[in-house]
Design an enzyme around this catalytic site. Sequence first.
Site, PDB file in Angstrom:
ATOM      1  N   ALA A 151       0.933  -0.907  -0.087  1.00  0.00           N
ATOM      2  CA  ALA A 151       0.114  -0.344  -0.104  1.00  0.00           C
ATOM      3  C   ALA A 151       0.935   1.325   0.053  1.00  0.00           C
ATOM      4  CB  ALA A 151      -1.057   0.340   0.589  1.00  0.00           C
ATOM      5  N   VAL A 208       2.946   3.082  -5.306  1.00  0.00           N
ATOM      6  CA  VAL A 208       2.485   2.691  -6.168  1.00  0.00           C
ATOM      7  C   VAL A 208       1.310   1.759  -5.806  1.00  0.00           C
ATOM      8  CG1 VAL A 208       2.787   0.069  -8.081  1.00  0.00           C
ATOM      9  CG2 VAL A 208       4.793   2.327  -7.491  1.00  0.00           C
ATOM     10  N   ASN A 226      13.741  -7.905  -2.973  1.00  0.00           N
ATOM     11  CA  ASN A 226      12.813  -8.333  -3.604  1.00  0.00           C
ATOM     12  C   ASN A 226      11.911  -9.462  -4.164  1.00  0.00           C
ATOM     13  OD1 ASN A 226      11.733  -5.557  -3.443  1.00  0.00           O
ATOM     14  ND2 ASN A 226      11.632  -4.893  -5.286  1.00  0.00           N
ATOM     15  N   ASN A 268       9.731  -4.280  -8.778  1.00  0.00           N
ATOM     16  CA  ASN A 268      11.013  -4.578  -9.675  1.00  0.00           C
ATOM     17  C   ASN A 268      12.159  -5.540  -9.377  1.00  0.00           C
ATOM     18  OD1 ASN A 268      10.892  -3.104 -12.410  1.00  0.00           O
ATOM     19  ND2 ASN A 268      10.685  -1.189 -11.039  1.00  0.00           N
ATOM     20  N   HIS A 288      11.986  -4.223 -18.962  1.00  0.00           N
ATOM     21  CA  HIS A 288      11.398  -3.022 -18.348  1.00  0.00           C
ATOM     22  C   HIS A 288      12.584  -2.933 -17.832  1.00  0.00           C
ATOM     23  CE1 HIS A 288       8.944   0.148 -16.476  1.00  0.00           C
ATOM     24  NE2 HIS A 288       9.320  -0.951 -15.387  1.00  0.00           N
TER      25      HIS A 288
HETATM   26  N1  APR Z   1       3.641  -7.775   2.069  1.00  0.00           N
HETATM   27  C1  APR Z   1       2.898  -6.784   1.876  1.00  0.00           C
HETATM   28  N2  APR Z   1       3.760  -5.490   1.699  1.00  0.00           N
HETATM   29  C2  APR Z   1       5.716  -5.239   2.041  1.00  0.00           C
HETATM   30  C3  APR Z   1       5.756  -6.542   1.792  1.00  0.00           C
HETATM   31  C4  APR Z   1       5.225  -7.993   2.206  1.00  0.00           C
HETATM   32  N3  APR Z   1       5.736  -8.516   2.827  1.00  0.00           N
HETATM   33  N4  APR Z   1       6.894  -6.106   1.764  1.00  0.00           N
HETATM   34  C5  APR Z   1       6.378  -4.306   1.986  1.00  0.00           C
HETATM   35  N5  APR Z   1       5.917  -4.299   1.548  1.00  0.00           N
HETATM   36  C6  APR Z   1       5.045  -2.908   1.660  1.00  0.00           C
HETATM   37  C7  APR Z   1       5.632  -1.666   2.019  1.00  0.00           C
HETATM   38  O1  APR Z   1       5.579  -1.595   3.714  1.00  0.00           O
HETATM   39  C8  APR Z   1       5.669  -0.882   1.826  1.00  0.00           C
HETATM   40  O2  APR Z   1       4.105   0.366   1.997  1.00  0.00           O
HETATM   41  O3  APR Z   1       4.960  -2.666  -0.049  1.00  0.00           O
HETATM   42  C9  APR Z   1       5.532  -1.259   0.599  1.00  0.00           C
HETATM   43  C10 APR Z   1       6.004  -0.413  -0.873  1.00  0.00           C
HETATM   44  O4  APR Z   1       5.599   0.921  -0.884  1.00  0.00           O
HETATM   45  P1  APR Z   1       6.941   2.369  -1.127  1.00  0.00           P
HETATM   46  O5  APR Z   1       8.073   1.878  -0.385  1.00  0.00           O
HETATM   47  O6  APR Z   1       6.143   3.370  -0.993  1.00  0.00           O
HETATM   48  O7  APR Z   1       7.225   1.732  -2.526  1.00  0.00           O
HETATM   49  P2  APR Z   1       6.653   1.735  -4.076  1.00  0.00           P
HETATM   50  O8  APR Z   1       7.165   2.926  -4.424  1.00  0.00           O
HETATM   51  O9  APR Z   1       5.260   1.523  -4.184  1.00  0.00           O
HETATM   52  O10 APR Z   1       6.452   1.108  -4.875  1.00  0.00           O
HETATM   53  C11 APR Z   1       6.848  -0.548  -5.006  1.00  0.00           C
HETATM   54  O11 APR Z   1       6.652  -1.178  -7.166  1.00  0.00           O
HETATM   55  O12 APR Z   1       7.683   0.357  -9.393  1.00  0.00           O
HETATM   56  C12 APR Z   1       8.013  -0.426  -8.144  1.00  0.00           C
HETATM   57  O13 APR Z   1      10.288  -0.477  -8.138  1.00  0.00           O
HETATM   58  C13 APR Z   1       8.956   0.138  -7.757  1.00  0.00           C
HETATM   59  O14 APR Z   1      10.082  -2.096  -6.751  1.00  0.00           O
HETATM   60  C14 APR Z   1       8.832  -0.973  -6.062  1.00  0.00           C
HETATM   61  C15 APR Z   1       7.439  -1.462  -5.899  1.00  0.00           C
END
Ligand code: APR
Length: 314
Positions: free
Chosen positions: A9, A12, A96, A121, A176
């Site tokens: 959440a 993205v 990731n 990614n 990508h």
């Molecule tokens: N289960 C659920 N949520 C998770 C987990 C997990 N095991 N691990 C991490 N998260 C959540 C984090 O708590 C965070 O809220 O994933 C979210 C990632 O959000 P952001 O840090 O804001 O990253 P964001 O910019 O959304 O990018 C997410 O999309 O475009 C790609 O490169 C980017 O790999 C990245 C992904």
Amino acid sequence: MSKVTVIGAGNVGATCANAIAHLNCVSDIVLIDIKEGLSEGKAIDMMQTAKLYGFDTRIKGVTNDYAATADSDVVIITSGIPRKPGMTREELIGVNAGIVNSVVKNALQYSPNAVFMIIANPMDTMTYLTYKTSGLPKNKVIGMGGQLDSSRFTYYLSQALGAAPSDVEGIVIGGHGDTTMIPLISKATYKSQPVTKLLAKEAADKVVADTMVGGATITGLLGTSAWYGPGAAAATMVKSIILDQKKIFPCCVALEGEFGKSDICIGVPAVLGKNGVEKVVEIELTADEKAAFDKSAEAVSKTNKVLKDMNLVK
Ligand code: APR
């Protein structure tokens, strides 16, 4: 009833949920994260715009409660760390891969028939990881990347042409990645006119170069990766799947002989409908495009090999 789960959440994931709700094509969205309260707070905030925007999609936020995601038609994986300035998407692989593996496993328990859409990614490699480890058929695993890159391509084309983005058509295939994506300039059009007839070679080359580093440009400005483009691109793909629209999207799918490739997930045009990938569309490529695609596939396979070295994929 139709249901979409968005895992992660953050920037993205939340934007994805918001963009899908605005398309008003799904009855329920579940937003799930490991951070206590994050999904719940964002879901309530978005629901408080439902009356204002006039959408009827219900958005629910949960922390780690996979039972709430049960029977989803589409599961979107955004959980993972984003890029920082100067980083390539490929550098995110170690962290990731672990996150993607665990969330896919959890979601599959409750939604074994869902179409899984990967955004985390390096997207091509995370899609390959999901395909190889989940047991899902190849039509049920899709990587979102080509649709975003294509939208960036049409943006840069519209800027160069002084045109409205909606009047410009163009697609990006291949990986990508900043060096692996292939904006197909030879096939791009402005209201049926080939853009190569309208732009000087230097201007066209600049559009291609700007598109390839489109994500990195935003990361450089913001200090983290983009979210409006990725969220909107994923939403258009979700709509085609949920409503069985069978529209063509450039996206990352497993190839078994198409475009002369196999044992790889990479961006190609594909028809998306209720079964996920309904068909890969084998468009004709010029000799140069074919060579670029071969090179791109080689680079993606090299990154995939890291998964094999980590014993995550056989
Ligand atoms: N289960 C659920 N949520 C998770 C987990 C997990 N095991 N691990 C991490 N998260 C959540 C984090 O708590 C965070 O809220 O994933 C979210 C990632 O959000 P952001 O840090 O804001 O990253 P964001 O910019 O959304 O990018 C997410 O999309 O475009 C790609 O490169 C980017 O790999 C990245 C992904």
